[in-house]
Design a protein around this motif. Structure first.
Motif, mmCIF file in Angstrom:
data_model
loop_
_atom_site.group_PDB
_atom_site.id
_atom_site.type_symbol
_atom_site.label_atom_id
_atom_site.label_comp_id
_atom_site.label_asym_id
_atom_site.label_seq_id
_atom_site.Cartn_x
_atom_site.Cartn_y
_atom_site.Cartn_z
ATOM 1 N N SER A 168 -12.534 -64.676 12.594
ATOM 2 C CA SER A 168 -12.842 -64.538 14.007
ATOM 3 C C SER A 168 -11.699 -65.045 14.883
ATOM 4 C CB SER A 168 -14.137 -65.291 14.309
ATOM 5 O OG SER A 168 -14.563 -65.037 15.604
ATOM 6 N N VAL A 169 -11.045 -66.110 14.468
ATOM 7 C CA VAL A 169 -9.888 -66.614 15.219
ATOM 8 C C VAL A 169 -8.753 -65.594 15.178
ATOM 9 C CG1 VAL A 169 -8.077 -68.379 15.215
ATOM 10 C CG2 VAL A 169 -10.453 -69.057 15.031
ATOM 11 N N SER A 206 -9.661 -62.830 17.477
ATOM 12 C CA SER A 206 -9.470 -63.267 18.862
ATOM 13 C C SER A 206 -8.006 -63.232 19.250
ATOM 14 C CB SER A 206 -10.000 -64.691 19.048
ATOM 15 O OG SER A 206 -11.382 -64.733 18.916
ATOM 16 N N GLN A 240 -6.965 -59.676 19.841
ATOM 17 C CA GLN A 240 -7.439 -59.194 21.131
ATOM 18 C C GLN A 240 -6.608 -59.782 22.264
ATOM 19 O OE1 GLN A 240 -9.167 -60.609 23.928
ATOM 20 N NE2 GLN A 240 -9.477 -58.584 24.806
ATOM 21 N N ARG A 272 -9.351 -69.317 24.137
ATOM 22 C CA ARG A 272 -9.771 -68.018 23.600
ATOM 23 C C ARG A 272 -9.973 -68.105 22.087
ATOM 24 N NH1 ARG A 272 -11.595 -64.330 21.832
ATOM 25 N NH2 ARG A 272 -11.244 -62.140 22.138
ATOM 26 N N LEU A 273 -9.060 -68.802 21.406
ATOM 27 C CA LEU A 273 -9.179 -68.965 19.959
ATOM 28 C C LEU A 273 -10.350 -69.865 19.591
ATOM 29 C CD1 LEU A 273 -5.421 -69.221 18.947
ATOM 30 C CD2 LEU A 273 -6.898 -67.211 18.933
ATOM 31 N N GLY A 307 -13.399 -67.794 19.815
ATOM 32 C CA GLY A 307 -13.520 -66.979 18.614
ATOM 33 C C GLY A 307 -14.004 -67.780 17.423
ATOM 34 N N GLY A 335 -14.524 -61.558 16.196
ATOM 35 C CA GLY A 335 -13.536 -62.310 16.967
ATOM 36 C C GLY A 335 -12.837 -61.461 17.997
ATOM 37 N N TYR A 336 -12.538 -60.219 17.636
ATOM 38 C CA TYR A 336 -11.872 -59.315 18.570
ATOM 39 C C TYR A 336 -12.791 -59.016 19.758
ATOM 40 C CZ TYR A 336 -8.973 -55.482 20.220
ATOM 41 O OH TYR A 336 -8.174 -54.688 20.982
ATOM 42 N N ALA A 373 -15.216 -60.945 20.897
ATOM 43 C CA ALA A 373 -15.878 -62.164 21.369
ATOM 44 C C ALA A 373 -16.129 -62.192 22.877
ATOM 45 C CB ALA A 373 -15.086 -63.397 20.938
ATOM 46 N N PRO A 374 -15.162 -61.869 23.732
ATOM 47 C CA PRO A 374 -15.469 -61.930 25.170
ATOM 48 C C PRO A 374 -16.600 -60.987 25.576
ATOM 49 C CG PRO A 374 -13.106 -61.699 24.827
ATOM 50 C CD PRO A 374 -13.772 -61.525 23.501
#
Length: 149
Positions: free
Chosen positions: A44-45, A48, A51, A87-88, A91, A124-125, A127-128
């Motif tokens: 996920s990180v 992120s 992204q 952001r990370l 994620g 993760g990509y 996530a927002p």
């Protein structure tokens, strides 16, 4: 000064991780479960980060004119670094939550592990967008419950 803050943050995160691992082992997590959680967080990180890169470079094409790419001021670089770090972390949190959904419910094979790990990159990509959708759903439920009263 910034390095001291990062060292303190890293120490706090490692301490929290050690405490969490002790609690999880006490309630019966298997090594497969640990690896799955760790892989989902890492995936996920990385998603992120991918992204964040896509948002930064506008991947429609490379710079094709002089002057398009400019170096940011030191203040803006520091703010961007803070944004990227947050952001990370976002994620990583979403990767942990995603991994927790699958703990103890999977056949412990490499194929299943790889599928869940691959999905964690996508989580993760996105996530927002996921957090925004959750926020909108929660606000809608709060509005509905306040109208019912």
């Amino acid at each position: 000064m910034l390095i001291n803050r990062l060292n303190l943050l890293l120490f706090a995160l490692l301490s929290a991780l050690a405490g969490t691992l002790m609690v999880l082992s006490a309630i019966g997590f298997t090594p497969f479960d640990y690896y799955l959680l760790l892989a989902c967080i890492i995936g996920s990180v990385v998603g992120s980060f991918a992204q964040a890169i896509a948002a930064t470079i506008h991947p429609d094409g490379p710079p094709n004119k002089e002057g398009i790419m400019q170096l940011a001021s030191p203040e803006l670089r520091q703010i961007r670094g803070i944004w990227l770090t947050l952001r990370l972390i976002l994620g990583a949190i979403l990767g942990l939550v995603f991994g927790l959904y699958f703990v103890g419910t999977l056949h412990q094979t490499g194929a299943v592990f790889a599928k869940i790990w691959g999905l964690s990159f996508i989580v993760g990509y996105a996530a927002p967008k996921i957090w925004q959708a959750q926020e909108a759903a929660l606000l809608a439920r709060l509005r509905e419950s306040s109208m019912d009263k």
